[in-house]
Scaffold this active site. Structure first.
Site, PDB file in Angstrom:
ATOM      1  N   LYS A 116       4.792  -6.109 -10.190  1.00  0.00           N
ATOM      2  CA  LYS A 116       5.890  -5.156 -10.365  1.00  0.00           C
ATOM      3  C   LYS A 116       7.205  -5.843  -9.993  1.00  0.00           C
ATOM      4  O   LYS A 116       7.247  -6.665  -9.093  1.00  0.00           O
ATOM      5  CB  LYS A 116       5.679  -3.912  -9.513  1.00  0.00           C
ATOM      6  CG  LYS A 116       4.421  -3.119  -9.893  1.00  0.00           C
ATOM      7  CD  LYS A 116       4.363  -1.776  -9.203  1.00  0.00           C
ATOM      8  CE  LYS A 116       4.298  -1.873  -7.710  1.00  0.00           C
ATOM      9  NZ  LYS A 116       3.144  -2.641  -7.210  1.00  0.00           N
ATOM     10  N   THR A 145      25.471 -17.246  -6.432  1.00  0.00           N
ATOM     11  CA  THR A 145      24.467 -17.738  -5.495  1.00  0.00           C
ATOM     12  C   THR A 145      24.558 -19.259  -5.462  1.00  0.00           C
ATOM     13  O   THR A 145      25.393 -19.864  -6.144  1.00  0.00           O
ATOM     14  CB  THR A 145      23.048 -17.329  -5.935  1.00  0.00           C
ATOM     15  OG1 THR A 145      22.707 -18.038  -7.142  1.00  0.00           O
ATOM     16  CG2 THR A 145      22.943 -15.830  -6.178  1.00  0.00           C
ATOM     17  N   ASP A 147      30.621 -18.575  -1.964  1.00  0.00           N
ATOM     18  CA  ASP A 147      29.247 -18.244  -1.612  1.00  0.00           C
ATOM     19  C   ASP A 147      28.704 -19.287  -0.636  1.00  0.00           C
ATOM     20  O   ASP A 147      28.787 -20.495  -0.899  1.00  0.00           O
ATOM     21  CB  ASP A 147      28.365 -18.206  -2.860  1.00  0.00           C
ATOM     22  CG  ASP A 147      26.923 -17.925  -2.507  1.00  0.00           C
ATOM     23  OD1 ASP A 147      26.618 -16.775  -2.192  1.00  0.00           O
ATOM     24  OD2 ASP A 147      26.119 -18.876  -2.525  1.00  0.00           O
ATOM     25  N   PRO A 148      28.145 -18.863   0.516  1.00  0.00           N
ATOM     26  CA  PRO A 148      27.703 -19.824   1.523  1.00  0.00           C
ATOM     27  C   PRO A 148      26.576 -20.733   1.034  1.00  0.00           C
ATOM     28  O   PRO A 148      26.533 -21.919   1.384  1.00  0.00           O
ATOM     29  CB  PRO A 148      27.251 -18.941   2.694  1.00  0.00           C
ATOM     30  CG  PRO A 148      27.054 -17.585   2.113  1.00  0.00           C
ATOM     31  CD  PRO A 148      28.010 -17.469   0.982  1.00  0.00           C
ATOM     32  N   ASP A 160      24.744 -10.794   5.666  1.00  0.00           N
ATOM     33  CA  ASP A 160      24.379 -10.430   7.025  1.00  0.00           C
ATOM     34  C   ASP A 160      24.632 -11.552   8.030  1.00  0.00           C
ATOM     35  O   ASP A 160      24.182 -11.486   9.169  1.00  0.00           O
ATOM     36  CB  ASP A 160      22.918  -9.977   7.100  1.00  0.00           C
ATOM     37  CG  ASP A 160      21.964 -10.976   6.477  1.00  0.00           C
ATOM     38  OD1 ASP A 160      22.425 -12.061   6.078  1.00  0.00           O
ATOM     39  OD2 ASP A 160      20.765 -10.681   6.387  1.00  0.00           O
ATOM     40  N   SER A 211       0.851  -1.189   0.000  1.00  0.00           N
ATOM     41  CA  SER A 211       0.000   0.000   0.000  1.00  0.00           C
ATOM     42  C   SER A 211       0.891   1.244   0.000  1.00  0.00           C
ATOM     43  O   SER A 211       2.096   1.163   0.165  1.00  0.00           O
ATOM     44  CB  SER A 211      -0.915  -0.026   1.213  1.00  0.00           C
ATOM     45  OG  SER A 211      -1.794  -1.138   1.163  1.00  0.00           O
ATOM     46  N   HIS A 256       9.538   3.693  -3.615  1.00  0.00           N
ATOM     47  CA  HIS A 256       9.605   3.497  -2.171  1.00  0.00           C
ATOM     48  C   HIS A 256      10.610   4.457  -1.552  1.00  0.00           C
ATOM     49  O   HIS A 256      11.017   4.286  -0.412  1.00  0.00           O
ATOM     50  CB  HIS A 256      10.001   2.058  -1.840  1.00  0.00           C
ATOM     51  CG  HIS A 256       9.138   1.045  -2.513  1.00  0.00           C
ATOM     52  ND1 HIS A 256       9.596   0.250  -3.549  1.00  0.00           N
ATOM     53  CD2 HIS A 256       7.845   0.717  -2.334  1.00  0.00           C
ATOM     54  CE1 HIS A 256       8.615  -0.539  -3.959  1.00  0.00           C
ATOM     55  NE2 HIS A 256       7.546  -0.272  -3.254  1.00  0.00           N
ATOM     56  N   ASP A 295       7.599  -8.999  -4.174  1.00  0.00           N
ATOM     57  CA  ASP A 295       6.407  -9.254  -4.984  1.00  0.00           C
ATOM     58  C   ASP A 295       6.600 -10.473  -5.873  1.00  0.00           C
ATOM     59  O   ASP A 295       5.726 -11.335  -5.989  1.00  0.00           O
ATOM     60  CB  ASP A 295       6.068  -8.032  -5.841  1.00  0.00           C
ATOM     61  CG  ASP A 295       5.516  -6.875  -5.030  1.00  0.00           C
ATOM     62  OD1 ASP A 295       5.503  -5.752  -5.545  1.00  0.00           O
ATOM     63  OD2 ASP A 295       5.089  -7.103  -3.877  1.00  0.00           O
ATOM     64  N   THR A 311      23.129 -17.088   6.901  1.00  0.00           N
ATOM     65  CA  THR A 311      22.795 -18.165   5.962  1.00  0.00           C
ATOM     66  C   THR A 311      22.791 -19.525   6.658  1.00  0.00           C
ATOM     67  O   THR A 311      21.877 -20.339   6.456  1.00  0.00           O
ATOM     68  CB  THR A 311      23.789 -18.185   4.788  1.00  0.00           C
ATOM     69  OG1 THR A 311      23.612 -17.000   4.014  1.00  0.00           O
ATOM     70  CG2 THR A 311      23.564 -19.395   3.895  1.00  0.00           C
TER      71      THR A 311
END
Length: 545
Positions: free
Chosen positions: A109, A475, A530-531, A384, A59, A220, A114, A387
């Site tokens: 979008k 990834t 990559d983890p 961060d 919204s 946003h 989304d 994982t």
């Protein structure tokens, strides 16, 4: 001090939806009464005789998306909280509520939340025998090197064209193709002198300097691509028109002039005048607006969207509709609601035993649990740092069910569907949804009679489709794809070898194309595996043993 009128911040979106419905000029909207956290606005006159068209998102972009529900446009809109994607459950309930034998099209979008939530809901809806297709709107040209352009105001034009096609009784494939064609002939660019403010937050000095505007900032409030040192309306219109013309090329265009929420009607009229005298003037066939169609709360800015016209698009844009977004206000009418039994989305299964499958599940879950600290340490260097905990959390859930003999081990398709359902619930974040998409899609293919390698590759394809990452984006896909391709051609030992080689290749990738690592500079990525790819490689190694 907040700059917004509201009573209860937690009820702000629900209160706004009620206001939208009771002011609907055609009296043709209803809120599906399922759960206060599920906000679905639908046509009250819908009979499921045609293809349903569903959209939604966070919204704060009003009149998108509820304002486009009605005859000739959307069948239903799923409304999330402010700038937050609606939940998978909310989207799934909307699909099931309004979709008949003709199927439904989701218009989404191009934002990760989304894509993932609508994508997983689409996969789940297929379990109910429903035909679901999805198109992703990516009309923003502000960041030309971005592999996933954002979907912004041009989305409203895709709603209009797809809604027209559905109203004409066209098939699901035809509606999807027409909507996709609209996406491919649509370009948008926005500008603002002030970003948006969130209700309940204190007003702070904006990042945009006085006398400047940001070109290409997101709906946003994401920072723009560049700064223009001018508030001159003619200069700003020319600044927008040039890159739009370069992208769109020759042709006749419908131009949407979209108010991002905080520009006065006087200024929007003035900007329209500048557009009418711009270098684009001889190719403008239609003006849509000026008006807010996809806004950004109170953002002091506007955007232009160019749609290259053909005969179908022209008819679609001019066909009358019964919606709020493009209709005059009408007399007050009370809110109407419609009771609906909540949909309980869960996999029905009977626990069963299979020694070989038991051993495979046990090996995979134990490996992921044992890897928790190692994967967290790797992720701390590029993301961060969670994982390992995220994958271990999902593995513990499945391991506990295995120990309690609560898995359908002798029905691998049901096992995959159940794993997909549980991972979406317990893993959290994008990783949980991505793995859920993988196992859910693979389970569907197994049920259809595909082989295990083919089904797993189908799951991978859907993960890539909804998640946006691909081979080479640093990834888990860099280990998973070669492993599954090797499994299709050979055995689990060759798959394990391919997975390990794929994981090792990520140490040499200096740019991540997806996930939090995409925000990390190449110096921090160099030499770090990559983890997620490590997790995949170690699981295949355990299975090979």
């Amino acid at each position: 001090m907040s700059r917004f009128f509201f009573n209860d911040r937690k009820q702000l979106v629900n209160d706004a939806i009620e206001g939208i419905l009771i002011s609907a000029p055609h009296g043709n909207l209803v809120k599906l009464d399922i759960d206060p956290a599920i906000r679905i606005v639908a046509r009250s006159d819908w009979d499921k005789g045609r293809v349903a068209v569903i959209s939604g998102g966070g919204s704060g972009h009003e009149p998108a998306h509820a304002g486009f529900v009605g005859k000739g446009m959307l069948t239903a809109a799923v409304c999330g909280d402010l700038f937050a994607s609606p939940s998978v459950d909310a989207i799934l309930n909307a699909i099931v509520a309004v979709t008949g034998d003709r199927g439904c099209l989701l218009i989404v979008k191009n934002y990760t939340g989304d894509r993932l939530n609508f994508g997983l809901a689409a996969e789940k809806a297929k379990r109910y025998g429903l035909k679901v297709e999805m198109v992703i709107v990516a009309d923003d040209i502000a960041l030309p090197d971005n592999k996933q352009p954002r979907g912004i105001a041009g989305t409203a034009l895709v709603h209009k064209i797809a809604g027209y096609a559905a109203e004409q009784g066209k098939s699901l494939n035809d509606v999807r193709d027409i909507a996709q064609q609209a996406c491919e002939n649509l370009w948008s660019l926005g500008v603002a002198m002030q970003t948006c403010n969130l209700p309940g937050s204190s007003e702070e000095e904006g990042r945009i300097k006085e006398g400047h505007v940001e070109l290409g900032l997101g709906i946003h409030g994401e920072p723009g691509a560049s700064v223009v040192e001018s508030h001159n309306s003619r200069e700003i219109i020319d600044t927008l028109i040039k890159p739009l013309q370069d992208k769109a090329g020759e042709g006749r265009f419908a131009v949407l002039i979209n108010n991002l929420g905080g520009v006065s009607a006087l200024e929007m009229a003035l900007l329209t005048k500048e557009l009418a005298h711009s270098a684009l003037k001889d190719r403008i066939a239609y003006l849509i607006g000026p008006a807010p169609l996809v806004s950004s709360l109170d953002m002091k800015g506007f955007s232009l969207s160019l749609l290259k016209l053909n005969e179908t698009f022209e008819r679609a844009l001019n066909e009358p509709v019964e919606t709020i977004g493009w209709q005059k206000p009408v007399a007050f009418a009370p809110l109407r609601s419609q009771p609906l039994t909540p949909l309980r989305d869960s996999v029905e299964y009977t626990p069963s035993e299979n020694t070989q499958v038991n051993n495979a599940v046990a090996a995979a879950t134990k490996t992921l649990i044992d890897l928790e600290n190692r994967l967290n340490a790797l992720d701390a260097k590029v993301g961060d740092g969670d994982t390992g905990s995220t994958f271990a959390q999902g593995a513990r859930e499945i391991a506990q069910r295995l120990e309690k003999h609560q898995l359908p081990l002798n029905d691998v398709s049901k096992l995959f569907l159940l794993i997909g359902e549980r991972l979406a619930t317990v893993m959290g974040g994008s990783s949980g949804v991505l793995m859920s998409i993988f196992f859910t899609a693979a389970g569907h293919r197994l049920h259809e009679g595909k082989t295990l390698p083919e089904s797993l590759l189908s799951g991978l394809a859907q993960m890539k489709h909804y998640g946006g990452a691909d081979l080479g984006d640093r990834t888990l896909i860099d280990a998973l794809q070669p492993a599954l391709e090797a499994l299709r051609k050979g055995d689990v030992q060759s798959a394990a070898k391919a997975a390990m080689q794929g994981a090792e290749s990520t140490t040499r990738m200096q740019k991540a194309g997806a996930g939090r690592s995409s925000y990390v500079n190449k110096e921090n990525l160099d030499g770090v595996t990559d983890p997620g790819a490590v997790a995949v490689a170690e699981v295949f190694a355990a299975l090979a043993r």
